[in-house]
Scaffold this motif. Structure first.
Motif, PDB file in Angstrom:
ATOM      1  N   LEU A   1     -55.760 -34.831  11.700  1.00 13.04           N
ATOM      2  CA  LEU A   1     -55.088 -34.222  10.535  1.00 13.04           C
ATOM      3  C   LEU A   1     -53.626 -34.623  10.560  1.00 13.04           C
ATOM      4  O   LEU A   1     -53.051 -34.818  11.640  1.00 13.04           O
ATOM      5  N   THR A   2     -53.025 -34.692   9.393  1.00  9.53           N
ATOM      6  CA  THR A   2     -51.581 -34.922   9.369  1.00  9.53           C
ATOM      7  C   THR A   2     -50.873 -33.595   9.643  1.00  9.53           C
ATOM      8  O   THR A   2     -51.400 -32.519   9.381  1.00  9.53           O
ATOM      9  N   ALA A   3     -49.663 -33.704  10.188  1.00  9.11           N
ATOM     10  CA  ALA A   3     -48.759 -32.547  10.298  1.00  9.11           C
ATOM     11  C   ALA A   3     -47.351 -33.103  10.277  1.00  9.11           C
ATOM     12  O   ALA A   3     -47.121 -34.263  10.666  1.00  9.11           O
TER      13      ALA A   3
ATOM     14  N   ILE B   1     -53.149 -35.779  15.871  1.00  6.32           N
ATOM     15  CA  ILE B   1     -52.243 -35.429  14.763  1.00  6.32           C
ATOM     16  C   ILE B   1     -51.554 -36.707  14.324  1.00  6.32           C
ATOM     17  O   ILE B   1     -51.034 -37.461  15.148  1.00  6.32           O
ATOM     18  N   LEU B   2     -51.566 -36.938  13.008  1.00  4.60           N
ATOM     19  CA  LEU B   2     -50.822 -38.062  12.430  1.00  4.60           C
ATOM     20  C   LEU B   2     -49.579 -37.515  11.748  1.00  4.60           C
ATOM     21  O   LEU B   2     -49.682 -36.707  10.810  1.00  4.60           O
ATOM     22  N   VAL B   3     -48.411 -37.925  12.246  1.00  8.02           N
ATOM     23  CA  VAL B   3     -47.172 -37.656  11.514  1.00  8.02           C
ATOM     24  C   VAL B   3     -47.099 -38.787  10.491  1.00  8.02           C
ATOM     25  O   VAL B   3     -46.610 -39.886  10.778  1.00  8.02           O
ATOM     26  N   GLY B   4     -47.681 -38.534   9.333  1.00  7.55           N
ATOM     27  CA  GLY B   4     -47.857 -39.594   8.340  1.00  7.55           C
ATOM     28  C   GLY B   4     -46.626 -39.735   7.453  1.00  7.55           C
ATOM     29  O   GLY B   4     -45.930 -38.746   7.187  1.00  7.55           O
ATOM     30  N   ASP B   5     -46.428 -40.959   6.960  1.00 10.55           N
ATOM     31  CA  ASP B   5     -45.343 -41.107   5.982  1.00 10.55           C
ATOM     32  C   ASP B   5     -45.774 -40.536   4.629  1.00 10.55           C
ATOM     33  O   ASP B   5     -44.986 -40.526   3.675  1.00 10.55           O
ATOM     34  N   SER B   6     -46.990 -39.987   4.572  1.00  9.72           N
ATOM     35  CA  SER B   6     -47.388 -39.184   3.407  1.00  9.72           C
ATOM     36  C   SER B   6     -46.440 -38.008   3.228  1.00  9.72           C
ATOM     37  O   SER B   6     -46.430 -37.370   2.173  1.00  9.72           O
ATOM     38  N   LEU B   7     -45.609 -37.732   4.227  1.00 11.50           N
ATOM     39  CA  LEU B   7     -44.612 -36.667   4.091  1.00 11.50           C
ATOM     40  C   LEU B   7     -43.654 -36.979   2.934  1.00 11.50           C
ATOM     41  O   LEU B   7     -43.017 -36.072   2.382  1.00 11.50           O
TER      42      LEU B   7
ATOM     43  N   VAL C   1     -47.877 -41.751  14.929  1.00  5.03           N
ATOM     44  CA  VAL C   1     -46.760 -41.682  13.978  1.00  5.03           C
ATOM     45  C   VAL C   1     -46.713 -42.959  13.138  1.00  5.03           C
ATOM     46  O   VAL C   1     -46.857 -44.065  13.666  1.00  5.03           O
ATOM     47  N   ASP C   2     -46.488 -42.777  11.838  1.00  5.26           N
ATOM     48  CA  ASP C   2     -46.368 -43.934  10.942  1.00  5.26           C
ATOM     49  C   ASP C   2     -45.030 -44.631  11.096  1.00  5.26           C
ATOM     50  O   ASP C   2     -43.979 -43.978  11.156  1.00  5.26           O
ATOM     51  N   MET C   3     -45.061 -45.965  11.109  1.00  5.01           N
ATOM     52  CA  MET C   3     -43.837 -46.757  11.004  1.00  5.01           C
ATOM     53  C   MET C   3     -43.506 -46.811   9.504  1.00  5.01           C
ATOM     54  O   MET C   3     -44.359 -47.187   8.690  1.00  5.01           O
TER      55      MET C   3
ATOM     56  N   VAL D   1     -48.261 -45.807  17.446  1.00  8.10           N
ATOM     57  CA  VAL D   1     -47.645 -45.983  16.131  1.00  8.10           C
ATOM     58  C   VAL D   1     -48.644 -46.650  15.195  1.00  8.10           C
ATOM     59  O   VAL D   1     -49.492 -47.423  15.635  1.00  8.10           O
ATOM     60  N   LYS D   2     -48.531 -46.307  13.909  1.00  7.40           N
ATOM     61  CA  LYS D   2     -49.463 -46.862  12.907  1.00  7.40           C
ATOM     62  C   LYS D   2     -48.699 -47.781  11.953  1.00  7.40           C
ATOM     63  O   LYS D   2     -47.647 -47.408  11.444  1.00  7.40           O
ATOM     64  N   LEU D   3     -49.286 -48.962  11.737  1.00 10.43           N
ATOM     65  CA  LEU D   3     -48.683 -49.986  10.876  1.00 10.43           C
ATOM     66  C   LEU D   3     -49.687 -50.373   9.799  1.00 10.43           C
ATOM     67  O   LEU D   3     -50.863 -50.581  10.105  1.00 10.43           O
TER      68      LEU D   3
ATOM     69  N   ALA E   1     -53.846 -50.060  13.688  1.00  9.28           N
ATOM     70  CA  ALA E   1     -53.718 -50.993  12.551  1.00  9.28           C
ATOM     71  C   ALA E   1     -54.413 -50.389  11.337  1.00  9.28           C
ATOM     72  O   ALA E   1     -55.610 -50.104  11.378  1.00  9.28           O
ATOM     73  N   HIS E   2     -53.648 -50.173  10.272  1.00  3.54           N
ATOM     74  CA  HIS E   2     -54.142 -49.509   9.051  1.00  3.54           C
ATOM     75  C   HIS E   2     -54.466 -50.585   8.011  1.00  3.54           C
ATOM     76  O   HIS E   2     -53.572 -51.293   7.552  1.00  3.54           O
ATOM     77  N   PHE E   3     -55.761 -50.686   7.649  1.00  6.87           N
ATOM     78  CA  PHE E   3     -56.207 -51.676   6.663  1.00  6.87           C
ATOM     79  C   PHE E   3     -56.878 -50.970   5.477  1.00  6.87           C
ATOM     80  O   PHE E   3     -57.187 -49.781   5.537  1.00  6.87           O
TER      81      PHE E   3
ATOM     82  N   GLY F   1     -61.482 -43.160   9.615  1.00  6.39           N
ATOM     83  CA  GLY F   1     -61.619 -43.423   8.180  1.00  6.39           C
ATOM     84  C   GLY F   1     -61.023 -42.320   7.329  1.00  6.39           C
ATOM     85  O   GLY F   1     -60.950 -41.151   7.734  1.00  6.39           O
ATOM     86  N   ILE F   2     -60.583 -42.728   6.129  1.00  8.54           N
ATOM     87  CA  ILE F   2     -60.202 -41.760   5.078  1.00  8.54           C
ATOM     88  C   ILE F   2     -60.691 -42.380   3.777  1.00  8.54           C
ATOM     89  O   ILE F   2     -60.270 -43.485   3.419  1.00  8.54           O
ATOM     90  N   GLY F   3     -61.654 -41.728   3.149  1.00  4.04           N
ATOM     91  CA  GLY F   3     -62.275 -42.355   1.983  1.00  4.04           C
ATOM     92  C   GLY F   3     -63.020 -43.611   2.377  1.00  4.04           C
ATOM     93  O   GLY F   3     -63.086 -44.576   1.612  1.00  4.04           O
TER      94      GLY F   3
END
Ligand code: KIV
Length: 275
Positions: free
Chosen positions: A33-35, A52-58, A94-96, A122-124, A146-148, A212-214
């Motif tokens: 989950l993101t937080a 926990i993903l500290v996503g740049d969705s913030l 954590v997102d770059m 870290v996620k790229l 690696a986010h594709f 996965g997401i979607g």
């Protein structure tokens, strides 16, 4: 798996990359989950979510922008510190942020700043150009996800938040990029908005865990944005499930998400995309 059946290792032990790898090897699913803040991170920690993903969705959920592009490295450092303070057990990804890793040297500088405040991976977002950057970070002891697929930092180039990998050549490219990322040292692959069959093929083709997401039910793990599962998003995407529709408080909603992911009950076909 019911709540009472969650093994102690996932209730009381710090989750590490080798533990996630072991779960993949054993065919056990895990949840992410993101937080972005202390209290939510602490609640997610207490309800046994593995990552926990500290996503740049913030940029959207916290800052109110329409996309993730305005998020800065200072924002990511601040929110990572808040999350780390509340979540001793989950792995912290954590997102770059946008345009901070276009060269291996830039990537190293950005990643080091995040690792120093508690990021554990870290996620790229990207495509084939990410591969040498993944190799450089891995060589320096920085684990990479690696986010594709749908890579929201490329929203303008993609022409919107659209499903990716629908043509034969796009699907082949994504599969090859995932294999190359693994060979370059990536520890996790994340697939966003990818047809179910392609996500299944990629998940089988690599030995590292695929989140996965979607991306359908066959990935090794699932991630959702915390505001989405709590029903706080005005126009949620197709893949979102609002767990407050079935639970009476935030703690139970988080727990139910984790449980349904581990049991293979989320996502269902209505949350997924066909080719
Ligand atoms: O920033 C984010 O929250 C993400 C997820 C949607 C995967 O990248």
């Amino acid at each position: 798996m019911s709540e009472s059946e969650i093994p102690p290792v996932r209730k009381t032990k710090k989750i590490t990359l080798p533990i996630l790898q072991k779960l993949k090897n054993e065919g056990q699913k895990f949840a992410t989950l993101t937080a972005y803040d202390f209290s939510m991170a602490s609640t997610i920690n207490d309800n046994h979510i593995e990552v926990i993903l500290v996503g740049d969705s913030l940029g959207m959920t916290i800052q109110g922008h329409t996309n993730t592009l305005p998020v800065s490295i200072e924002d990511m450092i601040y929110h990572t510190k808040c999350v780390v303070a509340g979540a001793p057990l989950p792995l912290i990804m954590v997102d770059m942020p946008f345009a901070t890793y276009s060269t291996a040297q830039d990537a190293l500088i950005t990643a080091a700043q995040l690792m120093r405040v508690g990021a554990e991976i870290v996620k790229l977002e990207g495509k084939d150009w990410l591969i040498p950057i993944i190799a450089k970070l891995s060589e320096q002891g920085i684990p990479v996800c690696a986010h594709f697929g749908l890579t929201p930092q490329f929203v303008h180039q993609l022409g919107g938040f659209k499903v990716q990998g629908r043509t034969k050549s796009a699907a082949e490219d994504m599969l090859n990029n995932a294999k190359a990322a693994e060979a370059a040292g990536a520890k996790i692959i994340l697939l966003e908005c990818v047809p179910v069959n392609l996500a299944k093929k990629i998940t089988k083709a690599v030995k590292i865990p695929v989140i996965g997401i979607g991306a359908g039910k066959d990935t090794d793990a699932q991630v959702l944005v915390i505001q989405d599962i709590l029903g706080l998003t005005k126009r949620p995407a197709r893949f979102v499930k609002n767990y407050m529709d079935q639970e009476n408080n935030i703690q139970n909603a988080i727990k139910a998400f984790g449980q349904e992911v581990r049991d293979g009950l989320y996502p269902e076909p209505q949350h997924s995309f066909e080719s």
